[in-house]
Design a protein around this motif. Structure first.
Motif, PDB file in Angstrom:
ATOM      1  N   ASP A   1      39.718  34.960 102.330  1.00  0.00           N
ATOM      2  CA  ASP A   1      40.679  35.384 100.814  1.00  0.00           C
ATOM      3  C   ASP A   1      39.666  36.488 100.973  1.00  0.00           C
ATOM      4  O   ASP A   1      38.924  36.437  99.985  1.00  0.00           O
ATOM      5  CB  ASP A   1      41.119  34.861 100.337  1.00  0.00           C
ATOM      6  CG  ASP A   1      41.865  35.718  98.902  1.00  0.00           C
ATOM      7  OD1 ASP A   1      41.807  37.178  98.996  1.00  0.00           O
ATOM      8  OD2 ASP A   1      42.499  35.167  98.172  1.00  0.00           O
ATOM      9  N   ASP A   2      40.254  38.259 100.607  1.00  0.00           N
ATOM     10  CA  ASP A   2      39.327  39.335 100.678  1.00  0.00           C
ATOM     11  C   ASP A   2      38.896  38.840  99.002  1.00  0.00           C
ATOM     12  O   ASP A   2      38.092  39.872  98.146  1.00  0.00           O
ATOM     13  CB  ASP A   2      38.921  40.658 100.976  1.00  0.00           C
ATOM     14  CG  ASP A   2      38.491  40.850 102.270  1.00  0.00           C
ATOM     15  OD1 ASP A   2      37.628  39.828 102.755  1.00  0.00           O
ATOM     16  OD2 ASP A   2      39.011  41.233 103.311  1.00  0.00           O
ATOM     17  N   LYS A   3      40.387  38.734  98.155  1.00  0.00           N
ATOM     18  CA  LYS A   3      40.092  39.021  96.912  1.00  0.00           C
ATOM     19  C   LYS A   3      39.580  37.867  95.962  1.00  0.00           C
ATOM     20  O   LYS A   3      38.983  37.720  95.066  1.00  0.00           O
ATOM     21  CB  LYS A   3      41.745  38.636  96.818  1.00  0.00           C
ATOM     22  CG  LYS A   3      41.992  38.859  94.506  1.00  0.00           C
ATOM     23  CD  LYS A   3      43.704  38.692  94.487  1.00  0.00           C
ATOM     24  CE  LYS A   3      44.291  38.989  93.902  1.00  0.00           C
ATOM     25  NZ  LYS A   3      45.812  39.137  93.047  1.00  0.00           N
ATOM     26  N   HIS A   4      39.428  36.497  97.093  1.00  0.00           N
ATOM     27  CA  HIS A   4      38.735  35.586  96.332  1.00  0.00           C
ATOM     28  C   HIS A   4      37.606  34.949  97.783  1.00  0.00           C
ATOM     29  O   HIS A   4      37.806  33.908  98.333  1.00  0.00           O
ATOM     30  CB  HIS A   4      40.375  34.090  95.491  1.00  0.00           C
ATOM     31  CG  HIS A   4      40.667  34.685  94.516  1.00  0.00           C
ATOM     32  ND1 HIS A   4      40.054  35.142  93.180  1.00  0.00           N
ATOM     33  CD2 HIS A   4      41.705  35.602  94.966  1.00  0.00           C
ATOM     34  CE1 HIS A   4      41.680  35.101  92.726  1.00  0.00           C
ATOM     35  NE2 HIS A   4      42.499  35.368  93.581  1.00  0.00           N
TER      36      HIS A   4
ATOM     37  N   LEU B   1      41.523  46.540  92.462  1.00  0.00           N
ATOM     38  CA  LEU B   1      41.834  45.459  94.200  1.00  0.00           C
ATOM     39  C   LEU B   1      41.783  44.004  93.311  1.00  0.00           C
ATOM     40  O   LEU B   1      42.804  43.552  94.580  1.00  0.00           O
ATOM     41  CB  LEU B   1      40.484  45.633  94.368  1.00  0.00           C
ATOM     42  CG  LEU B   1      40.375  47.334  94.790  1.00  0.00           C
ATOM     43  CD1 LEU B   1      38.248  46.859  95.472  1.00  0.00           C
ATOM     44  CD2 LEU B   1      40.970  47.906  95.425  1.00  0.00           C
ATOM     45  N   THR B   2      41.947  43.566  92.479  1.00  0.00           N
ATOM     46  CA  THR B   2      42.311  42.416  92.704  1.00  0.00           C
ATOM     47  C   THR B   2      43.004  41.724  91.334  1.00  0.00           C
ATOM     48  O   THR B   2      43.411  40.736  91.147  1.00  0.00           O
ATOM     49  CB  THR B   2      40.378  41.369  91.806  1.00  0.00           C
ATOM     50  OG1 THR B   2      40.610  42.110  90.600  1.00  0.00           O
ATOM     51  CG2 THR B   2      39.328  41.404  92.611  1.00  0.00           C
ATOM     52  N   GLY B   3      43.550  42.703  90.916  1.00  0.00           N
ATOM     53  CA  GLY B   3      44.545  42.565  88.930  1.00  0.00           C
ATOM     54  C   GLY B   3      45.228  43.893  88.930  1.00  0.00           C
ATOM     55  O   GLY B   3      45.490  44.093  87.744  1.00  0.00           O
TER      56      GLY B   3
ATOM     57  N   GLU C   1      36.771  47.661  90.868  1.00  0.00           N
ATOM     58  CA  GLU C   1      37.401  46.485  91.523  1.00  0.00           C
ATOM     59  C   GLU C   1      38.622  45.701  91.031  1.00  0.00           C
ATOM     60  O   GLU C   1      39.011  45.296  91.187  1.00  0.00           O
ATOM     61  CB  GLU C   1      35.667  45.529  90.938  1.00  0.00           C
ATOM     62  CG  GLU C   1      34.983  45.323  92.489  1.00  0.00           C
ATOM     63  CD  GLU C   1      34.350  44.544  92.651  1.00  0.00           C
ATOM     64  OE1 GLU C   1      34.362  43.212  92.244  1.00  0.00           O
ATOM     65  OE2 GLU C   1      32.244  45.182  93.212  1.00  0.00           O
ATOM     66  N   TYR C   2      38.638  45.860  89.934  1.00  0.00           N
ATOM     67  CA  TYR C   2      39.534  44.739  89.122  1.00  0.00           C
ATOM     68  C   TYR C   2      40.631  45.489  89.017  1.00  0.00           C
ATOM     69  O   TYR C   2      42.070  44.850  88.851  1.00  0.00           O
ATOM     70  CB  TYR C   2      39.350  44.750  87.169  1.00  0.00           C
ATOM     71  CG  TYR C   2      39.415  46.698  86.609  1.00  0.00           C
ATOM     72  CD1 TYR C   2      40.091  47.292  86.551  1.00  0.00           C
ATOM     73  CD2 TYR C   2      37.969  47.317  86.717  1.00  0.00           C
ATOM     74  CE1 TYR C   2      40.465  48.609  86.002  1.00  0.00           C
ATOM     75  CE2 TYR C   2      37.964  48.808  86.181  1.00  0.00           C
ATOM     76  CZ  TYR C   2      38.997  49.177  85.650  1.00  0.00           C
ATOM     77  OH  TYR C   2      38.932  50.649  85.148  1.00  0.00           O
TER      78      TYR C   2
ATOM     79  N   LEU D   1      34.472  44.425  98.274  1.00  0.00           N
ATOM     80  CA  LEU D   1      35.118  44.329  96.787  1.00  0.00           C
ATOM     81  C   LEU D   1      33.831  45.914  96.348  1.00  0.00           C
ATOM     82  O   LEU D   1      34.610  47.030  96.012  1.00  0.00           O
ATOM     83  CB  LEU D   1      35.180  44.198  96.082  1.00  0.00           C
ATOM     84  CG  LEU D   1      36.488  42.896  97.049  1.00  0.00           C
ATOM     85  CD1 LEU D   1      36.856  42.310  94.948  1.00  0.00           C
ATOM     86  CD2 LEU D   1      37.546  43.272  96.960  1.00  0.00           C
TER      87      LEU D   1
ATOM     88  N   THR E   1      35.103  50.062  96.363  1.00  0.00           N
ATOM     89  CA  THR E   1      34.777  50.382  95.353  1.00  0.00           C
ATOM     90  C   THR E   1      34.321  52.010  95.464  1.00  0.00           C
ATOM     91  O   THR E   1      34.628  53.190  94.354  1.00  0.00           O
ATOM     92  CB  THR E   1      34.240  50.027  94.275  1.00  0.00           C
ATOM     93  OG1 THR E   1      35.415  48.890  93.722  1.00  0.00           O
ATOM     94  CG2 THR E   1      34.520  50.671  92.995  1.00  0.00           C
TER      95      THR E   1
ATOM     96  N   MET F   1      44.659  38.988  99.813  1.00  0.00           N
ATOM     97  CA  MET F   1      44.670  39.884 100.689  1.00  0.00           C
ATOM     98  C   MET F   1      43.511  39.760 101.504  1.00  0.00           C
ATOM     99  O   MET F   1      41.848  39.257 101.800  1.00  0.00           O
ATOM    100  CB  MET F   1      44.057  40.786  99.159  1.00  0.00           C
ATOM    101  CG  MET F   1      43.724  42.045  99.300  1.00  0.00           C
ATOM    102  SD  MET F   1      43.575  42.901  97.666  1.00  0.00           S
ATOM    103  CE  MET F   1      42.082  42.629  96.624  1.00  0.00           C
TER     104      MET F   1
END
Length: 309
Positions: free
Chosen positions: A16-19, A55-57, A52-53, A41, A45, A1
């Protein structure tokens, strides 16, 4: 992401901005790429109120409706229709894409959401109505009328978080009328109505109530005032009332001709009954109407009615 700015420049140098701390795949011994914007992130937010949760899941569906519509309340789109179409994936619904229909696209989206939604939070909005229904805001901007801290407090006080479920699940003890439905004649909804007096200059609704006195006896009547900012001229009427949206059966105890309200805060609609008219009329307000009697029981006149809004 990946997140990009308005000119499509990356907002971080992460792969990867997610990880952000994951090594480059396929390159043995590679080190994690560090970001010049390590808190990307957290920054998003802070600006958007999207946690954040999410945005990532993120999990799409018709639940946490008010919160998700609030995300879109400050968005701007080049085409009017895209204000609705950009939410199709978030709510995991299907609707035809028809550019040229203008505001009707938003009305169609909300109709679909109301058909699947079972919780009262979808009605926590204020401002102009849709030209097609006074039960639907004219745009997502109506969901920005209640600040996020007030809404979080409202949800926590009423334990909304534990009761909310996904489509097809009806939580036990769900507040309000979870059988509400959009019909050809408007939104059909059962509400407890509290008799009230309206002062146009003060922009306040007054509920004639009884509050507890000393030694748990009931004191003399004491007016309970609720702030109401109307967007339009309020017609003169003999009867005004507030309809409680997020009521619970356990929180309304009947005592002869009165009800005792044991729980709060309460989300309300403002209604009037114009002279020579037999149907209630919902008024536009600039603020989301909330009754908060600080947890103390209140007795007042109340009747349950099924309304078409």
């Amino acid at each position: 992401m990946k997140f990009y700015g308005r000119n499509w420049e990356p907002l971080s140098d992460n792969r990867d901005d997610k990880h952000p701390n994951v090594p480059t795949p396929g390159v043995e011994g590679s080190m994690p790429i560090t970001s010049s914007h390590a808190d990307i992130l957290a920054s998003i937010t802070s600006l958007t109120e999207i946690q954040e949760y999410d945005l990532t899941g993120f999990s799409p569906g018709v639940f946490r409706v008010q919160q998700r519509l609030r995300w879109a309340s400050r968005r701007t789109t080049t085409r009017i229709e895209d204000m609705a179409y950009c939410l199709i994936g978030i709510f995991d619904v299907s609707m035809p894409i028809t550019y040229g229909e203008g505001q009707r696209s938003w009305f169609r989206l909300m109709e679909i959401i109301l058909q699947q939604c079972k919780s009262w939070d979808v009605f926590a909005w204020a401002g102009p109505w849709s030209p097609y229904s006074c039960a639907i805001p004219s745009s997502p901007k109506g969901y920005d009328a209640l600040d996020v801290n007030s809404f979080i407090a409202l949800r926590r006080t009423l334990d909304m978080g534990k009761l909310e479920g996904k489509v097809g699940q009806t939580p036990v003890h769900l507040r309000g009328d979870h059988t509400f439905a959009m019909t050809r004649h408007g939104l059909q909804m059962k509400l407890p109505l509290l008799s009230a007096a309206f002062g146009r200059t003060k922009q306040e609704v007054t509920i004639h109530a009884w509050t507890p006195g000393s030694y748990l006896r009931w004191s003399k009547p004491q007016d309970l005032t609720v702030q109401v900012k109307c967007r339009q001229w309020v017609p003169k009427a003999e009867i005004y009332c507030l309809g409680i949206v997020n009521y619970s059966v356990s929180g309304l105890a009947r005592l002869n001709t009165e009800y005792e309200i044991c729980e709060g805060p309460l989300l309300c609609f403002f209604f009037t009954l114009p002279p020579n008219d037999q149907s209630w009329f919902r008024l536009q307000t600039e603020n989301v109407i909330i009754i908060d009697h600080k947890g103390a029981p209140v007795r007042c006149g109340c009747s349950f009615e099924t309304l078409l809004i």
